[in-house]
Design a protein around this motif. Sequence first.
Motif, PDB file in Angstrom:
ATOM      1  N   ILE A  70       7.502 105.801  91.879  1.00  0.00           N
ATOM      2  CA  ILE A  70       7.956 107.195  91.830  1.00  0.00           C
ATOM      3  C   ILE A  70       9.322 107.324  92.498  1.00  0.00           C
ATOM      4  CG2 ILE A  70       7.469 109.545  92.659  1.00  0.00           C
ATOM      5  CD1 ILE A  70       5.765 108.653  90.250  1.00  0.00           C
ATOM      6  N   GLY A  71       9.525 106.611  93.589  1.00  0.00           N
ATOM      7  CA  GLY A  71      10.853 106.601  94.214  1.00  0.00           C
ATOM      8  C   GLY A  71      11.903 106.055  93.268  1.00  0.00           C
ATOM      9  N   GLU A  72      11.553 104.996  92.555  1.00  0.00           N
ATOM     10  CA  GLU A  72      12.485 104.422  91.579  1.00  0.00           C
ATOM     11  C   GLU A  72      12.786 105.397  90.455  1.00  0.00           C
ATOM     12  OE1 GLU A  72      12.178 100.262  90.289  1.00  0.00           O
ATOM     13  OE2 GLU A  72      10.512 100.175  91.714  1.00  0.00           O
ATOM     14  N   PHE A  73      11.793 106.155  90.049  1.00  0.00           N
ATOM     15  CA  PHE A  73      11.977 107.161  89.007  1.00  0.00           C
ATOM     16  C   PHE A  73      13.152 108.079  89.362  1.00  0.00           C
ATOM     17  CE2 PHE A  73      11.130 111.497  87.581  1.00  0.00           C
ATOM     18  CZ  PHE A  73      10.923 111.333  86.219  1.00  0.00           C
ATOM     19  N   PHE A  74      13.147 108.585  90.590  1.00  0.00           N
ATOM     20  CA  PHE A  74      14.219 109.489  91.025  1.00  0.00           C
ATOM     21  C   PHE A  74      15.554 108.766  91.161  1.00  0.00           C
ATOM     22  CE2 PHE A  74      10.473 111.892  92.413  1.00  0.00           C
ATOM     23  CZ  PHE A  74      10.741 113.092  91.783  1.00  0.00           C
ATOM     24  N   VAL A  75      15.541 107.555  91.679  1.00  0.00           N
ATOM     25  CA  VAL A  75      16.787 106.796  91.841  1.00  0.00           C
ATOM     26  C   VAL A  75      17.411 106.506  90.476  1.00  0.00           C
ATOM     27  CG1 VAL A  75      17.709 104.551  92.550  1.00  0.00           C
ATOM     28  CG2 VAL A  75      16.223 105.829  94.084  1.00  0.00           C
ATOM     29  N   ILE A  76      16.594 106.169  89.496  1.00  0.00           N
ATOM     30  CA  ILE A  76      17.115 105.915  88.149  1.00  0.00           C
ATOM     31  C   ILE A  76      17.729 107.189  87.572  1.00  0.00           C
ATOM     32  CG2 ILE A  76      16.458 105.343  85.774  1.00  0.00           C
ATOM     33  CD1 ILE A  76      14.350 103.414  87.037  1.00  0.00           C
ATOM     34  N   GLY A  77      17.088 108.321  87.793  1.00  0.00           N
ATOM     35  CA  GLY A  77      17.646 109.591  87.328  1.00  0.00           C
ATOM     36  C   GLY A  77      18.993 109.890  87.965  1.00  0.00           C
ATOM     37  N   PHE A  78      19.099 109.668  89.264  1.00  0.00           N
ATOM     38  CA  PHE A  78      20.383 109.898  89.946  1.00  0.00           C
ATOM     39  C   PHE A  78      21.432 108.894  89.493  1.00  0.00           C
ATOM     40  CE2 PHE A  78      17.634 111.872  93.373  1.00  0.00           C
ATOM     41  CZ  PHE A  78      17.934 113.173  92.985  1.00  0.00           C
ATOM     42  N   ALA A  79      21.024 107.650  89.241  1.00  0.00           N
ATOM     43  CA  ALA A  79      21.969 106.647  88.739  1.00  0.00           C
ATOM     44  C   ALA A  79      22.480 107.048  87.355  1.00  0.00           C
ATOM     45  CB  ALA A  79      21.314 105.273  88.688  1.00  0.00           C
ATOM     46  N   GLY A  80      21.625 107.668  86.565  1.00  0.00           N
ATOM     47  CA  GLY A  80      22.049 108.172  85.263  1.00  0.00           C
ATOM     48  C   GLY A  80      23.130 109.234  85.404  1.00  0.00           C
ATOM     49  N   LEU A  81      22.976 110.095  86.392  1.00  0.00           N
ATOM     50  CA  LEU A  81      24.001 111.117  86.636  1.00  0.00           C
ATOM     51  C   LEU A  81      25.328 110.479  87.038  1.00  0.00           C
ATOM     52  CD1 LEU A  81      21.896 113.751  88.594  1.00  0.00           C
ATOM     53  CD2 LEU A  81      22.779 113.961  86.266  1.00  0.00           C
ATOM     54  N   VAL A  82      25.268 109.446  87.857  1.00  0.00           N
ATOM     55  CA  VAL A  82      26.489 108.735  88.262  1.00  0.00           C
ATOM     56  C   VAL A  82      27.115 108.033  87.064  1.00  0.00           C
ATOM     57  CG1 VAL A  82      27.397 106.876  89.702  1.00  0.00           C
ATOM     58  CG2 VAL A  82      25.734 108.481  90.650  1.00  0.00           C
ATOM     59  N   ALA A  83      26.286 107.401  86.239  1.00  0.00           N
ATOM     60  CA  ALA A  83      26.790 106.667  85.068  1.00  0.00           C
ATOM     61  C   ALA A  83      27.445 107.605  84.058  1.00  0.00           C
ATOM     62  CB  ALA A  83      25.660 105.884  84.411  1.00  0.00           C
ATOM     63  N   MET A  84      27.052 108.871  84.048  1.00  0.00           N
ATOM     64  CA  MET A  84      27.655 109.836  83.120  1.00  0.00           C
ATOM     65  C   MET A  84      29.154 110.013  83.383  1.00  0.00           C
ATOM     66  SD  MET A  84      25.616 111.175  80.893  1.00  0.00           S
ATOM     67  CE  MET A  84      26.468 112.670  80.494  1.00  0.00           C
ATOM     68  N   PRO A 103      27.629 100.192  90.445  1.00  0.00           N
ATOM     69  CA  PRO A 103      27.605  99.152  91.474  1.00  0.00           C
ATOM     70  C   PRO A 103      26.641  99.400  92.645  1.00  0.00           C
ATOM     71  CG  PRO A 103      29.851  99.551  90.784  1.00  0.00           C
ATOM     72  CD  PRO A 103      29.001 100.595  90.128  1.00  0.00           C
ATOM     73  N   THR A 104      26.408 100.633  92.994  1.00  0.00           N
ATOM     74  CA  THR A 104      25.481 100.934  94.086  1.00  0.00           C
ATOM     75  C   THR A 104      24.061 100.456  93.769  1.00  0.00           C
ATOM     76  OG1 THR A 104      26.805 102.886  94.578  1.00  0.00           O
ATOM     77  CG2 THR A 104      24.612 102.818  95.539  1.00  0.00           C
ATOM     78  N   MET A 105      23.777 100.307  92.492  1.00  0.00           N
ATOM     79  CA  MET A 105      22.432  99.893  92.091  1.00  0.00           C
ATOM     80  C   MET A 105      22.126  98.444  92.467  1.00  0.00           C
ATOM     81  SD  MET A 105      20.992 102.565  91.167  1.00  0.00           S
ATOM     82  CE  MET A 105      19.488 101.970  90.468  1.00  0.00           C
ATOM     83  N   PHE A 106      23.137  97.627  92.722  1.00  0.00           N
ATOM     84  CA  PHE A 106      22.856  96.290  93.254  1.00  0.00           C
ATOM     85  C   PHE A 106      22.097  96.420  94.572  1.00  0.00           C
ATOM     86  CE2 PHE A 106      26.685  94.787  90.768  1.00  0.00           C
ATOM     87  CZ  PHE A 106      25.967  93.961  89.914  1.00  0.00           C
ATOM     88  N   PHE A 107      22.608  97.292  95.437  1.00  0.00           N
ATOM     89  CA  PHE A 107      21.964  97.514  96.737  1.00  0.00           C
ATOM     90  C   PHE A 107      20.616  98.219  96.575  1.00  0.00           C
ATOM     91  CE2 PHE A 107      21.221 100.474 100.275  1.00  0.00           C
ATOM     92  CZ  PHE A 107      20.980  99.556 101.283  1.00  0.00           C
ATOM     93  N   MET A 108      20.599  99.311  95.797  1.00  0.00           N
ATOM     94  CA  MET A 108      19.357 100.065  95.624  1.00  0.00           C
ATOM     95  C   MET A 108      18.291  99.222  94.930  1.00  0.00           C
ATOM     96  SD  MET A 108      19.810 102.856  97.142  1.00  0.00           S
ATOM     97  CE  MET A 108      18.322 103.667  96.668  1.00  0.00           C
ATOM     98  N   GLY A 109      18.705  98.406  93.969  1.00  0.00           N
ATOM     99  CA  GLY A 109      17.763  97.524  93.289  1.00  0.00           C
ATOM    100  C   GLY A 109      17.154  96.516  94.239  1.00  0.00           C
ATOM    101  N   ALA A 110      17.986  95.968  95.128  1.00  0.00           N
ATOM    102  CA  ALA A 110      17.483  95.013  96.117  1.00  0.00           C
ATOM    103  C   ALA A 110      16.519  95.693  97.089  1.00  0.00           C
ATOM    104  CB  ALA A 110      18.639  94.371  96.876  1.00  0.00           C
ATOM    105  N   VAL A 111      16.838  96.907  97.493  1.00  0.00           N
ATOM    106  CA  VAL A 111      15.948  97.654  98.391  1.00  0.00           C
ATOM    107  C   VAL A 111      14.603  97.903  97.717  1.00  0.00           C
ATOM    108  CG1 VAL A 111      15.587  99.900  99.505  1.00  0.00           C
ATOM    109  CG2 VAL A 111      17.777  98.723  99.745  1.00  0.00           C
ATOM    110  N   PHE A 112      14.625  98.343  96.462  1.00  0.00           N
ATOM    111  CA  PHE A 112      13.367  98.621  95.774  1.00  0.00           C
ATOM    112  C   PHE A 112      12.609  97.348  95.425  1.00  0.00           C
ATOM    113  CE2 PHE A 112      14.811 102.969  95.380  1.00  0.00           C
ATOM    114  CZ  PHE A 112      13.622 103.647  95.598  1.00  0.00           C
ATOM    115  N   ALA A 113      13.310  96.251  95.200  1.00  0.00           N
ATOM    116  CA  ALA A 113      12.610  94.975  94.988  1.00  0.00           C
ATOM    117  C   ALA A 113      11.872  94.568  96.263  1.00  0.00           C
ATOM    118  CB  ALA A 113      13.595  93.889  94.562  1.00  0.00           C
TER     119      ALA A 113
END
Length: 118
Positions: free
Chosen positions: A10-24, A76-86
Amino acid sequence: MRTLCASTLIGEFFVIGFAGLVAMKDPDLAGSTVWTVSGIAMFACLALCGVVTRPGGIALGWALQIALIVSGFVVPTMFFMGAVFAALWWASVHYGRKIDEAKARFAAQADPTTPDAA
């Protein structure tokens, strides 16, 4: 295990949504592409919450973690966030299994008719 893993997803769900906003904000990416990929990933998070305890559920969770890290090539921030969620995913699986084993031992001790309680 299910509760810990679902909380991570569920935490990842929100992070992916925010990453989508950044990618826009990237002019090289079409909005429809960003939201199609983000939407599929967000749906995968929710679907995995229901199947995490089934065979292959943990492996699908790991695939999602890898995809989250790889998304760092777009945001690029998703490298860090992805590692945290992994790391959170690993902890959820590892400690969730320990909690499940402890619950099973406790239930066996509480029920004297169980053969393992002796």
